[in-house]
Design a protein around this motif. Structure first.
Motif, PDB file in Angstrom:
ATOM      1  N   TYR A 108       0.822  -1.203   0.000  1.00 53.24           N
ATOM      2  CA  TYR A 108       0.000   0.000   0.000  1.00 53.24           C
ATOM      3  C   TYR A 108       0.860   1.258   0.000  1.00 53.24           C
ATOM      4  CZ  TYR A 108      -3.858  -3.043   1.526  1.00 53.24           C
ATOM      5  OH  TYR A 108      -4.803  -4.031   1.629  1.00 53.24           O
ATOM      6  N   SER A 109       0.354   2.277  -0.664  1.00 51.20           N
ATOM      7  CA  SER A 109       0.842   3.633  -0.460  1.00 51.20           C
ATOM      8  C   SER A 109      -0.309   4.431   0.128  1.00 51.20           C
ATOM      9  CB  SER A 109       1.325   4.253  -1.767  1.00 51.20           C
ATOM     10  OG  SER A 109       0.277   4.325  -2.718  1.00 51.20           O
ATOM     11  N   THR A 138      -9.040  -2.960  19.101  1.00 48.91           N
ATOM     12  CA  THR A 138      -8.502  -1.818  18.382  1.00 48.91           C
ATOM     13  C   THR A 138      -7.146  -2.197  17.805  1.00 48.91           C
ATOM     14  OG1 THR A 138      -8.054   0.571  18.521  1.00 48.91           O
ATOM     15  CG2 THR A 138      -7.360  -0.770  20.394  1.00 48.91           C
ATOM     16  N   GLY A 139      -6.468  -1.202  17.272  1.00 48.53           N
ATOM     17  CA  GLY A 139      -5.148  -1.441  16.720  1.00 48.53           C
ATOM     18  C   GLY A 139      -4.949  -0.710  15.422  1.00 48.53           C
ATOM     19  N   SER A 140      -3.985  -1.203  14.669  1.00 48.18           N
ATOM     20  CA  SER A 140      -3.632  -0.637  13.383  1.00 48.18           C
ATOM     21  C   SER A 140      -3.236   0.822  13.553  1.00 48.18           C
ATOM     22  CB  SER A 140      -4.785  -0.824  12.394  1.00 48.18           C
ATOM     23  OG  SER A 140      -4.334  -0.638  11.072  1.00 48.18           O
ATOM     24  N   LEU A 141      -3.573   1.652  12.608  1.00 47.71           N
ATOM     25  CA  LEU A 141      -3.026   3.005  12.554  1.00 47.71           C
ATOM     26  C   LEU A 141      -3.599   3.929  13.620  1.00 47.71           C
ATOM     27  CD1 LEU A 141      -3.060   3.269   8.683  1.00 47.71           C
ATOM     28  CD2 LEU A 141      -1.035   3.079  10.140  1.00 47.71           C
ATOM     29  N   ALA A 142      -4.858   3.762  13.981  1.00 46.83           N
ATOM     30  CA  ALA A 142      -5.461   4.654  14.975  1.00 46.83           C
ATOM     31  C   ALA A 142      -4.774   4.556  16.327  1.00 46.83           C
ATOM     32  CB  ALA A 142      -6.948   4.355  15.121  1.00 46.83           C
ATOM     33  N   LEU A 143      -4.093   3.447  16.594  1.00 47.20           N
ATOM     34  CA  LEU A 143      -3.421   3.253  17.871  1.00 47.20           C
ATOM     35  C   LEU A 143      -2.010   3.832  17.876  1.00 47.20           C
ATOM     36  CD1 LEU A 143      -3.647   2.001  20.712  1.00 47.20           C
ATOM     37  CD2 LEU A 143      -2.894  -0.167  19.737  1.00 47.20           C
ATOM     38  N   ARG A 172       2.294  -0.839   9.481  1.00 44.94           N
ATOM     39  CA  ARG A 172       2.296  -0.235   8.150  1.00 44.94           C
ATOM     40  C   ARG A 172       3.573   0.599   8.003  1.00 44.94           C
ATOM     41  NH1 ARG A 172      -1.049  -3.439   5.540  1.00 44.94           N
ATOM     42  NH2 ARG A 172      -3.249  -3.263   6.132  1.00 44.94           N
ATOM     43  N   PRO A 173       4.700  -0.018   7.617  1.00 42.48           N
ATOM     44  CA  PRO A 173       5.982   0.689   7.641  1.00 42.48           C
ATOM     45  C   PRO A 173       6.081   1.846   6.664  1.00 42.48           C
ATOM     46  CG  PRO A 173       6.203  -1.465   6.587  1.00 42.48           C
ATOM     47  CD  PRO A 173       4.841  -1.425   7.206  1.00 42.48           C
ATOM     48  N   LEU A 174       5.250   1.862   5.617  1.00 40.29           N
ATOM     49  CA  LEU A 174       5.305   2.977   4.679  1.00 40.29           C
ATOM     50  C   LEU A 174       4.672   4.244   5.255  1.00 40.29           C
ATOM     51  CD1 LEU A 174       4.454   1.221   1.290  1.00 40.29           C
ATOM     52  CD2 LEU A 174       6.695   1.908   2.151  1.00 40.29           C
ATOM     53  N   LEU A 175       3.890   4.088   6.298  1.00 47.64           N
ATOM     54  CA  LEU A 175       3.201   5.229   6.888  1.00 47.64           C
ATOM     55  C   LEU A 175       3.749   5.594   8.264  1.00 47.64           C
ATOM     56  CD1 LEU A 175       0.950   7.260   6.336  1.00 47.64           C
ATOM     57  CD2 LEU A 175      -0.670   5.660   7.340  1.00 47.64           C
ATOM     58  N   VAL A 176       4.115   4.571   9.032  1.00 45.14           N
ATOM     59  CA  VAL A 176       4.665   4.772  10.371  1.00 45.14           C
ATOM     60  C   VAL A 176       5.934   3.939  10.503  1.00 45.14           C
ATOM     61  CG1 VAL A 176       4.250   4.558  12.847  1.00 45.14           C
ATOM     62  CG2 VAL A 176       2.352   5.139  11.323  1.00 45.14           C
ATOM     63  N   PRO A 177       7.064   4.510  10.876  1.00 47.53           N
ATOM     64  CA  PRO A 177       8.299   3.726  11.027  1.00 47.53           C
ATOM     65  C   PRO A 177       8.106   2.589  12.026  1.00 47.53           C
ATOM     66  CG  PRO A 177       8.767   6.079  11.132  1.00 47.53           C
ATOM     67  CD  PRO A 177       7.276   5.941  11.170  1.00 47.53           C
ATOM     68  N   PRO A 178       8.590   1.387  11.717  1.00 44.69           N
ATOM     69  CA  PRO A 178       8.421   0.268  12.658  1.00 44.69           C
ATOM     70  C   PRO A 178       8.951   0.568  14.053  1.00 44.69           C
ATOM     71  CG  PRO A 178       9.111  -0.565  10.530  1.00 44.69           C
ATOM     72  CD  PRO A 178       9.179   0.930  10.441  1.00 44.69           C
ATOM     73  N   GLY A 179       9.972   1.441  14.150  1.00 41.31           N
ATOM     74  CA  GLY A 179      10.486   1.790  15.468  1.00 41.31           C
ATOM     75  C   GLY A 179       9.438   2.425  16.360  1.00 41.31           C
ATOM     76  N   LEU A 202       5.537  -9.549  12.908  1.00 38.62           N
ATOM     77  CA  LEU A 202       6.600 -10.069  13.757  1.00 38.62           C
ATOM     78  C   LEU A 202       7.972  -9.643  13.236  1.00 38.62           C
ATOM     79  CD1 LEU A 202       7.829 -11.899  15.950  1.00 38.62           C
ATOM     80  CD2 LEU A 202       7.487 -13.842  14.404  1.00 38.62           C
ATOM     81  N   GLY A 203       8.172  -9.718  11.915  1.00 40.66           N
ATOM     82  CA  GLY A 203       9.442  -9.324  11.338  1.00 40.66           C
ATOM     83  C   GLY A 203       9.781  -7.868  11.577  1.00 40.66           C
ATOM     84  N   HIS A 204       8.769  -7.017  11.620  1.00 43.80           N
ATOM     85  CA  HIS A 204       8.991  -5.599  11.884  1.00 43.80           C
ATOM     86  C   HIS A 204       9.196  -5.321  13.374  1.00 43.80           C
ATOM     87  CE1 HIS A 204       8.223  -4.369   7.793  1.00 43.80           C
ATOM     88  NE2 HIS A 204       6.997  -4.885   7.810  1.00 43.80           N
ATOM     89  N   LEU A 205       8.468  -6.049  14.220  1.00 43.85           N
ATOM     90  CA  LEU A 205       8.473  -5.753  15.648  1.00 43.85           C
ATOM     91  C   LEU A 205       9.635  -6.394  16.393  1.00 43.85           C
ATOM     92  CD1 LEU A 205       4.647  -6.155  16.305  1.00 43.85           C
ATOM     93  CD2 LEU A 205       5.940  -4.021  16.176  1.00 43.85           C
TER      94      LEU A 205
END
Length: 321
Positions: A108-109, A138-143, A172-179, A202-205
């Motif tokens: 996604y972009s 809840t979760g995803s971007l709103a969190l 969503r690493p393209l929108l929020v850095p995994p860090g 898991l790979g990102h976290l």
């Protein structure tokens, strides 16, 4: 409502974003690109799937007054979701342009700056309290997106005394850095009872960590039930360290859009039917975890068999037994 089960049992509240998923279609000469827009967003997808399975479901989101907002409300209501507690927002909707690869996996972009979904105020969240719902998901971007993300965290802390909490990080690493997710994950584990995430998450976290090691770390941080979906290899569920392996359900994969959201919905639906939501999962057993995840895998497989995030209705997958 097509295939709808009569809503029965305790209610689940889902809080989070709606996203306009735009799928690209290119003309043969390559000179023109059109977008086919479908309503999506991880929390909204989960709410739709829960309601279609027959769980009384309330969605709490900040839905824009723009053309996409109307699309979101229509889809949620047509699936049987209660949207009466949603905020009518002046800000624009979030748009995600999806590109599907040969296996049906989407990248996604995002076009999300200043979007309605992230602007939660403390007053709006207080009004969106789950009431007599046994679970708040809840979760995803709103969190994680600011300014609303920290306020959603505070909201979870306020309601968890009487409500089971479920979180899907949905990185969503393209929108929020995994860090940014990694910095807040320990806090989320302290707040949640159910943590459901994908192998990609898991790979990102926890890069390089095995699913088992990740489960142990997240249990130590406070999460009681951790479920990691592994695509075609099924899922690993860990209940306070007791592991359960669940195979994937057979499916002809059209695409995987919304599959994880549907898995979460199937899991919460099963736990609600078992009477295990409403507290800290104290009575949940490994056997119940296994049958709940097996049902969730069936719901996810049915979603993979059709284009886009179009979860099955109850009579498509059968009742949870």
């Amino acid at each position: 409502m097509r295939g709808a089960a009569a809503a029965a049992g305790p209610a689940v509240t889902v809080l989070g974003e709606c996203v306009a998923d735009a799928f690209t279609e290119q003309t043969p000469d390559g000179e023109e690109l059109s977008l086919r827009v479908l309503p999506g967003g991880g929390p909204a997808n989960t709410a739709v799937a829960l309601a279609r399975l027959g769980t009384p479901t309330r969605f709490r989101g900040r839905i824009s007054d723009d053309v996409f907002g109307g699309l979101f409300r229509t889809r949620l209501a047509a699936s049987g979701v209660d949207v009466s507690g949603c905020v009518s927002a002046a800000e624009p909707s979030t748009l995600a342009v999806a590109d599907l690869d040969a296996r049906g996996h989407a990248t996604y972009s995002f076009h999300a700056e200043g979007a309605a979904d992230w602007q939660w105020t403390a007053e709006e969240l207080a009004a969106a309290a789950p009431g007599d719902s046994v679970c708040l998901h809840t979760g995803s971007l709103a969190l994680v997106r600011e300014p609303g993300g920290r306020r959603v965290e505070d909201h979870l802390a306020a309601v968890r005394e009487r409500t089971t909490v479920s979180i899907d990080p949905n990185v969503r690493p393209l929108l929020v850095p995994p860090g940014a997710y990694r910095a807040r994950l320990a806090r989320w584990c302290a707040l949640t009872d159910v943590l459901r995430l994908s192998e990609d998450d898991l790979g990102h976290l926890m890069p390089g960590a095995s699913p088992e090691a990740a489960c142990d770390a997240w249990h130590e941080a406070g999460a009681r039930l951790v479920v990691i979906t592994l695509g075609g290899r099924g899922a690993l569920a860990s209940l306070d360290g007791t592991r359960v392996r669940v195979p994937s359900a057979p499916a002809v994969v059209v695409d995987t859009v919304g599959a994880g959201d549907s898995f979460t919905a199937g899991l919460l639906h099963a736990l609600a039917r078992l009477g295990r939501l409403g507290g800290r999962l104290d009575a949940l057993t490994a056997e119940e975890t296994a049958v709940s995840c097996a049902y969730a895998a069936r719901v996810a497989a049915a979603t993979c068999a059709v284009p886009g995030a179009d979860p099955p209705w109850a009579d498509d997958v059968g009742a949870f037994r």
